[in-house]
Design a protein around this motif. Sequence first.
Motif, PDB file in Angstrom:
ATOM      1  N   TRP A 120       0.205   7.718  40.774  1.00 60.70           N
ATOM      2  CA  TRP A 120       0.463   6.310  40.497  1.00 60.70           C
ATOM      3  C   TRP A 120       0.058   5.897  39.078  1.00 60.70           C
ATOM      4  CZ3 TRP A 120      -2.613   7.639  44.837  1.00 60.70           C
ATOM      5  CH2 TRP A 120      -3.981   7.622  44.622  1.00 60.70           C
TER       6      TRP A 120
ATOM      7  N   TRP B  38       3.059   5.338  36.876  1.00 61.61           N
ATOM      8  CA  TRP B  38       3.688   4.023  36.930  1.00 61.61           C
ATOM      9  C   TRP B  38       2.941   3.041  36.032  1.00 61.61           C
ATOM     10  CZ3 TRP B  38       8.269   4.158  38.931  1.00 61.61           C
ATOM     11  CH2 TRP B  38       8.570   5.042  39.971  1.00 61.61           C
TER      12      TRP B  38
ATOM     13  N   VAL C  90       2.090   7.912  46.454  1.00 63.51           N
ATOM     14  CA  VAL C  90       2.546   6.641  45.889  1.00 63.51           C
ATOM     15  C   VAL C  90       2.582   5.567  46.966  1.00 63.51           C
ATOM     16  CG1 VAL C  90       4.504   5.460  44.831  1.00 63.51           C
ATOM     17  CG2 VAL C  90       3.821   7.712  44.004  1.00 63.51           C
TER      18      VAL C  90
ATOM     19  N   ASP D  19      -0.921   4.454  47.803  1.00 65.29           N
ATOM     20  CA  ASP D  19      -1.418   3.561  46.756  1.00 65.29           C
ATOM     21  C   ASP D  19      -0.853   2.160  46.938  1.00 65.29           C
ATOM     22  OD1 ASP D  19      -2.494   2.793  44.076  1.00 65.29           O
ATOM     23  OD2 ASP D  19      -0.361   2.696  43.604  1.00 65.29           O
ATOM     24  N   GLN D  20       0.449   2.059  47.183  1.00 61.03           N
ATOM     25  CA  GLN D  20       1.080   0.753  47.291  1.00 61.03           C
ATOM     26  C   GLN D  20       0.684   0.011  48.563  1.00 61.03           C
ATOM     27  OE1 GLN D  20       3.125  -0.876  44.932  1.00 61.03           O
ATOM     28  NE2 GLN D  20       2.206   0.763  43.714  1.00 61.03           N
TER      29      GLN D  20
ATOM     30  N   SER E 256      -3.780  -0.497  46.454  1.00 58.96           N
ATOM     31  CA  SER E 256      -3.532  -1.657  45.596  1.00 58.96           C
ATOM     32  C   SER E 256      -3.975  -2.950  46.258  1.00 58.96           C
ATOM     33  CB  SER E 256      -2.043  -1.737  45.235  1.00 58.96           C
ATOM     34  OG  SER E 256      -1.658  -0.636  44.447  1.00 58.96           O
TER      35      SER E 256
END
Length: 530
Positions: free
Chosen positions: A166, A169, A208, A211-212, A216
């Motif tokens: 991540w 990004w 990912v 993380d999202q 996060s």
Amino acid sequence: MLSLRLIIFGGSFLSCFQFVLNYRVLAIITTISHSHFLSLERILSELTERGHQVTVFSNHAEKLKSPNFVAIDGTSCSTKGLPDTVQDELLTGFVPVFIDDLEHFYDNLLVSECYLKLNSYQELIKSNQSFDVVMVEYFNFRLFTELGYIFKAPVIHYSSLIPPPWVAWDYGYPLDPSYIPNFLGSVGSTKMNFFERLRNTVEVAIMVLVDQLMMSGKTQELVNQYAGTEIPPMEELMRGSSLLLVNTHHTVSGVRPVVPNVVEIGGVHIKEAKKLPQNIEKFINESKHGVVYFCMGSLLRGETFPPEKREAFLYAFSKIPQRVLWKWEGDVLPGKSDNIMISKWMPQRDILAHPNVKLFISHGGLLGTSEAVYEGVPVLGIPIFGDQRTNIKSLEANGAGELLDYNEISKEVVLEKIQRLLNDPKYKENAKLLSDRYRDRPMSPLDTAVYWTEYVIRHKGAPHLRTAAADMPWYQYLLLDVIAFIVAVLVAGLLIIYYTTKFILRAIYGLICGGGAKKGSSKSDKKKRN
């Protein structure tokens, strides 16, 4: 802070003005592992040597000696989290897989709440201090990036290992699982077959998503709770980050495309080797066949190895002519042969620098791996968690080491691998070639780190280094909107062609068949009339 120094040479009235910028640096290092602290501490120490004032918030802050350091103690949080988990689970027969590593990531994020609650931290964020730059360790979450907003200072992230997916990004550099191995994966090499690419792609996608969906949201929740709801969203703060220093080097970790504000400083923690303690130096020097050094790092204690694993190494060591230095935290090592020296602490950097050290047996941590590469010592790696498997796989790809799976440890396997690494000259030759490439740089890792840190301050955050890709929504970055438009145009064009062609063909058919039918009909009518 600008200071002016007057320098007078000899008795003449020759003088010059030397402007020295003394910056104020705030550094946040909350990872429990001391090895993570070591590499960033080297950079901070060098900054103090150059006259800058460095304020450090860390659970290792008491280890800082320079008078230019201002330590904010976080040691009350140092016993939380990972070490107990590692000792209780990892070396007692349970070896974590990919998902378990992600759980440790999330656990580390939860542990960080301890630091946010500390009075010392709350006093810091409510103080009226000013800083020229904020340095934050970006281990596996974005927390503490908000300090850049609070103190109106540019943010430099530091990653002590290969960054998680991540981060790509956040900084806008390519994330392509077809040739960039996931640092928590089992692939390691950039050259992957179909199934390795499939596995690597799935693992990157899972990371990912985690993380999202988890990291996060929890990070934002902690920021709002302890720093205030007026703090902008973390995604916006990350878009304003200035620089990422990464403790890797492409000669070991593989070539990865990056952008100008992502700078490799692999080996930054490596200092000049010091003289060894007398007992260790004597032990190494008197070994006619060389020495094997065995250390499982700072988090993993050798004494927690199950008896059958420990006995496998004792058996193998008793069968080789080399002497063995074993970092063993217990007072006694049952079954120890005469060629083994144990100690609760050993100067690893200085041991690996000794020319008589022939093999390093390690868990594959990045700092130890970097030291072995720097000195050209082959490695037998026993990865346990995190990036360790990736590090050892990279050494395998370079022909400078081999991986020993923890679950496959047996007397025969350990002995066979140790003998092959000691007796086949190709491993030492490849390790030496890798060392030459690793050392050959235009500027030392430490000078590189300090230069770019000062560069960011001089250029007010250096926004010109940041790629536009970091500010784009993911669907724009992946060109999904462009692809969708092109597909829509193509589909529309095909539909127009289809229906136009269909209309024309019907019209032609109508003209031909309709005219023929009409003509045939008139002839029939004529017959009837006759």
